[in-house]
Motif scaffolding. Structure first.
Motif, PDB file in Angstrom:
ATOM      1  N   UNK A   4      25.642  97.543  32.121  1.00  0.00           N
ATOM      2  CA  UNK A   4      26.811  96.832  32.625  1.00  0.00           C
ATOM      3  C   UNK A   4      27.467  97.429  33.583  1.00  0.00           C
ATOM      4  N   UNK A   5      27.079  97.794  34.823  1.00  0.00           N
ATOM      5  CA  UNK A   5      27.712  98.576  35.799  1.00  0.00           C
ATOM      6  C   UNK A   5      27.623  97.659  37.007  1.00  0.00           C
ATOM      7  N   UNK A   6      28.595  97.067  37.757  1.00  0.00           N
ATOM      8  CA  UNK A   6      28.536  95.972  38.619  1.00  0.00           C
ATOM      9  C   UNK A   6      29.137  96.361  39.809  1.00  0.00           C
ATOM     10  N   UNK A   7      28.759  95.862  40.934  1.00  0.00           N
ATOM     11  CA  UNK A   7      29.571  95.646  42.196  1.00  0.00           C
ATOM     12  C   UNK A   7      29.375  94.236  42.716  1.00  0.00           C
ATOM     13  N   UNK A   8      30.186  93.806  43.692  1.00  0.00           N
ATOM     14  CA  UNK A   8      30.162  92.406  44.275  1.00  0.00           C
ATOM     15  C   UNK A   8      29.775  92.445  45.866  1.00  0.00           C
ATOM     16  N   UNK A   9      29.301  91.106  46.193  1.00  0.00           N
ATOM     17  CA  UNK A   9      28.937  91.131  47.376  1.00  0.00           C
ATOM     18  C   UNK A   9      29.293  89.569  47.714  1.00  0.00           C
ATOM     19  N   UNK A  10      29.422  89.397  49.097  1.00  0.00           N
ATOM     20  CA  UNK A  10      29.542  87.920  49.503  1.00  0.00           C
ATOM     21  C   UNK A  10      28.298  87.166  49.146  1.00  0.00           C
ATOM     22  N   UNK A  11      28.235  85.857  48.780  1.00  0.00           N
ATOM     23  CA  UNK A  11      27.212  85.098  48.558  1.00  0.00           C
ATOM     24  C   UNK A  11      26.892  84.022  49.663  1.00  0.00           C
ATOM     25  N   UNK A  12      25.893  84.549  50.628  1.00  0.00           N
ATOM     26  CA  UNK A  12      25.654  83.611  51.593  1.00  0.00           C
ATOM     27  C   UNK A  12      24.064  83.473  51.853  1.00  0.00           C
ATOM     28  N   UNK A  13      23.525  82.228  51.925  1.00  0.00           N
ATOM     29  CA  UNK A  13      24.569  80.894  52.002  1.00  0.00           C
ATOM     30  C   UNK A  13      24.852  80.918  50.522  1.00  0.00           C
ATOM     31  N   UNK A  14      26.181  80.274  50.227  1.00  0.00           N
ATOM     32  CA  UNK A  14      26.527  79.922  48.962  1.00  0.00           C
ATOM     33  C   UNK A  14      25.381  78.820  48.133  1.00  0.00           C
ATOM     34  N   UNK A  15      25.482  79.381  47.029  1.00  0.00           N
ATOM     35  CA  UNK A  15      24.572  78.393  46.293  1.00  0.00           C
ATOM     36  C   UNK A  15      25.063  76.814  46.076  1.00  0.00           C
ATOM     37  N   UNK A  16      26.166  76.648  45.875  1.00  0.00           N
ATOM     38  CA  UNK A  16      26.740  75.311  45.890  1.00  0.00           C
ATOM     39  C   UNK A  16      26.695  74.462  47.202  1.00  0.00           C
ATOM     40  N   UNK A  17      26.609  75.184  48.297  1.00  0.00           N
ATOM     41  CA  UNK A  17      26.554  74.644  49.489  1.00  0.00           C
ATOM     42  C   UNK A  17      27.356  73.457  49.701  1.00  0.00           C
ATOM     43  N   UNK A  18      26.689  72.441  50.281  1.00  0.00           N
ATOM     44  CA  UNK A  18      27.757  71.020  50.559  1.00  0.00           C
ATOM     45  C   UNK A  18      27.507  70.000  49.569  1.00  0.00           C
ATOM     46  N   UNK A  19      26.602  70.499  48.735  1.00  0.00           N
ATOM     47  CA  UNK A  19      26.413  69.536  47.490  1.00  0.00           C
ATOM     48  C   UNK A  19      27.159  69.910  46.411  1.00  0.00           C
ATOM     49  N   UNK A  20      28.056  68.950  45.906  1.00  0.00           N
ATOM     50  CA  UNK A  20      28.922  69.398  44.945  1.00  0.00           C
ATOM     51  C   UNK A  20      28.656  68.236  43.669  1.00  0.00           C
ATOM     52  N   UNK A  21      28.186  69.044  42.577  1.00  0.00           N
ATOM     53  CA  UNK A  21      27.955  68.302  41.371  1.00  0.00           C
ATOM     54  C   UNK A  21      29.235  67.863  40.639  1.00  0.00           C
ATOM     55  N   UNK A  22      29.220  66.650  40.170  1.00  0.00           N
ATOM     56  CA  UNK A  22      30.392  66.397  39.431  1.00  0.00           C
ATOM     57  C   UNK A  22      30.210  66.844  38.020  1.00  0.00           C
ATOM     58  N   UNK A  23      31.184  66.823  37.254  1.00  0.00           N
ATOM     59  CA  UNK A  23      30.973  67.536  35.892  1.00  0.00           C
ATOM     60  C   UNK A  23      30.058  66.625  35.109  1.00  0.00           C
ATOM     61  N   UNK A  24      29.979  65.302  35.200  1.00  0.00           N
ATOM     62  CA  UNK A  24      29.121  64.658  34.431  1.00  0.00           C
ATOM     63  C   UNK A  24      27.704  64.573  35.061  1.00  0.00           C
ATOM     64  N   UNK A  25      27.583  64.911  36.200  1.00  0.00           N
ATOM     65  CA  UNK A  25      26.185  64.952  36.755  1.00  0.00           C
ATOM     66  C   UNK A  25      25.743  66.549  36.243  1.00  0.00           C
ATOM     67  N   UNK A  26      26.458  67.414  36.211  1.00  0.00           N
ATOM     68  CA  UNK A  26      25.876  68.654  35.892  1.00  0.00           C
ATOM     69  C   UNK A  26      25.718  68.634  34.242  1.00  0.00           C
ATOM     70  N   UNK A  27      26.341  67.944  33.378  1.00  0.00           N
ATOM     71  CA  UNK A  27      26.158  67.974  31.863  1.00  0.00           C
ATOM     72  C   UNK A  27      24.909  67.316  31.791  1.00  0.00           C
ATOM     73  N   UNK A  28      24.562  66.077  32.478  1.00  0.00           N
ATOM     74  CA  UNK A  28      23.449  65.466  32.317  1.00  0.00           C
ATOM     75  C   UNK A  28      22.115  66.304  32.796  1.00  0.00           C
ATOM     76  N   UNK A  29      22.345  66.946  33.828  1.00  0.00           N
ATOM     77  CA  UNK A  29      21.271  67.847  34.295  1.00  0.00           C
ATOM     78  C   UNK A  29      20.902  68.983  33.128  1.00  0.00           C
ATOM     79  N   UNK A  30      22.078  69.523  32.714  1.00  0.00           N
ATOM     80  CA  UNK A  30      21.922  70.414  31.661  1.00  0.00           C
ATOM     81  C   UNK A  30      21.213  69.771  30.494  1.00  0.00           C
ATOM     82  N   UNK A  31      21.587  68.544  29.971  1.00  0.00           N
ATOM     83  CA  UNK A  31      20.917  68.035  28.843  1.00  0.00           C
ATOM     84  C   UNK A  31      19.255  67.842  29.131  1.00  0.00           C
ATOM     85  N   UNK A  32      19.241  67.492  30.362  1.00  0.00           N
ATOM     86  CA  UNK A  32      17.693  67.219  30.673  1.00  0.00           C
ATOM     87  C   UNK A  32      16.884  68.602  30.343  1.00  0.00           C
ATOM     88  N   UNK A  33      17.476  69.461  30.968  1.00  0.00           N
ATOM     89  CA  UNK A  33      16.633  70.756  30.987  1.00  0.00           C
ATOM     90  C   UNK A  33      16.770  71.263  29.713  1.00  0.00           C
TER      91      UNK A  33
END
Length: 405
Positions: free
Chosen positions: A195-224
């Motif tokens: 557990x020794x970490x450093x940080x970098x910019x995340x490009x391209x950002x994983x969330x991108x332009x698609x935003x999951x609503x909380x409900x969509x995310x909960x349903x996707x997690x349930x399916x998985x």
């Protein structure tokens, strides 16, 4: 039985073997990539120990170099996700993991605002300064370097902050930026078990332009989740997700889960026929796993993996009276056979060997599994820590108890 129920042999032996099968512990994932394993078997809990390496080795035979290369390529990545806890996730689930874990850093900020006088405006300014510092750096920056780069944008929270485990405002900004997928944490030596970490910019950002609503995310997690862990109960899913009862019920409702007759367990329709027709293999399939492996932790219901004859076995190195059947989590690393816990193990760094306490006779197949894992730990990991604070000294009593029989 109604047409909407799943009816099958629900003996403990068969259920354990099915769960191990879905986890790829029967050789089904041998030779697969780290990404493939995590898509099929589920996210691997990471707490600064060897669990992800041990799990990927047991399922696919992956060596440390292959796993580290997958991390470097971002095929898999360690992220704060379900319940705000860190897991190693496959690329396809980065956005989902971040979304379902976003409540933890938001809650930490709300608590800091309430108790420590922190404001949204100062964290927003600090976050912008962090992003600017990382964008201008040619290398990952550790927290000390980031603190130096942002200067007065980060401030001390004094004794009150220290009492709450928060000495400066910087961790608040880092947590929020990670949850938004704008920065990512990288291990300084490329390894998942330190557990020794450093940080970098995340490009391209994983969330991108698609935003999951909380409900969509909960349903996707349930399916998985039910693909990884079924048959499982709503309570099992709530443990993994951290969702309230109402949110969990709303998340699973669109999936159309089928009840398993006579139980509180649920099964996705797409797995029902396979589950009904599954036959437990006659031959053993041994695996040496971390105590926090998904075979246990996806349900966090240890008793389902324990044969009644083993429930009264004493916990190695623990106070008198503690027995395996009374544990919520495994006190040691696990030896399993078709989903049943058939022994404990730990790694002795001085002798460079696996020390074990077995509940079954050691046949040739079990001897081979132990020797194979021992070579992996010795030659590639150097140790098999259960979590970040685990050490040869802290596990010495367990090892001594196992040696004593």
């Amino acid at each position: 039985m109604t047409p909407r129920e799943v009816s099958a042999d629900l003996s403990a032996e068969r259920l354990r073997a099915w769960w191990a099968h879905r986890q790829g512990l029967d050789g089904a994932l041998a030779g697969g990539s780290a990404e493939r394993v995590l898509v099929r078997a589920g996210w691997a809990r990471s707490v600064g120990g060897s669990g992800p390496y041990l799990g990927l080795f047991a399922r696919a035979g992956l060596d440390r170099e292959a796993v580290d290369a997958a991390v470097a390529r971002l095929d898999v990545h360690e992220l704060p996700s379900a319940r705000g806890c860190t897991y190693v996730l496959p690329r396809a689930d980065f956005a989902l993991g971040l979304t379902v874990g976003a409540g933890a850093p938001a809650g930490e900020l709300a608590a800091a605002e309430k108790h420590l006088g922190v404001t949204d405006a100062e964290i927003a300014a600090l976050s912008a300064a962090v992003v600017e510092a990382l964008a201008g750096s040619e290398r990952p920056l550790d927290p000390a370097a980031i603190r130096a780069a942002v200067g007065d944008a980060a401030r001390s929270l004094g004794d009150a902050g220290k009492k709450r485990g928060l000495s400066t405002t910087l961790p608040l900004a880092l947590g929020l930026l990670q949850a938004r997928g704008l920065i990512r944490r990288v291990p300084v030596n490329g390894r998942l078990d330190q557990q020794r970490y450093a940080y970098v910019r995340w490009e391209p950002a994983p969330l991108g332009t698609t935003v999951l609503t909380d409900q969509q995310a909960r349903q996707d997690l349930a399916r998985r989740y039910f693909d990884w862990a079924a048959p499982a109960s709503l309570a099992h899913f709530r443990w993994l997700s951290g969702f309230t009862a109402a949110s969990a019920r709303a998340a699973v409702e669109p999936i159309g889960l089928l009840p398993v007759a006579g139980t509180d367990l649920l099964m996705p329709p797409g797995l029902a026929d396979a589950f009904t027709g599954y036959r437990r293999p006659a031959e053993p399939a041994y695996a040496l796993l971390a105590g926090i492996d998904g075979l246990h932790l996806l349900h966090r219901d240890l008793s389902r993996l324990i044969d009644p004859a083993d429930a009264g076995r004493p916990v190695p190195g623990a106070k008198a009276g503690r027995v395996l059947g009374g544990e919520t989590d495994s006190p040691c690393h696990l030896v399993v056979d078709r989903g049943r816990i058939v022994g404990f193990w730990e790694y002795d760094t001085e002798q460079q060997e696996i020390v074990r306490q077995l509940f079954v006779p050691q046949d040739a197949a079990l001897k081979h599994a132990i020797a194979r894992t021992e070579a992996f730990v010795r030659d590639q990991l150097g140790d098999a820590r259960g979590f970040s604070l685990d050490s040869p000294k802290s596990r010495a009593p367990k090892i001594a108890a196992m040696r004593a029989g």
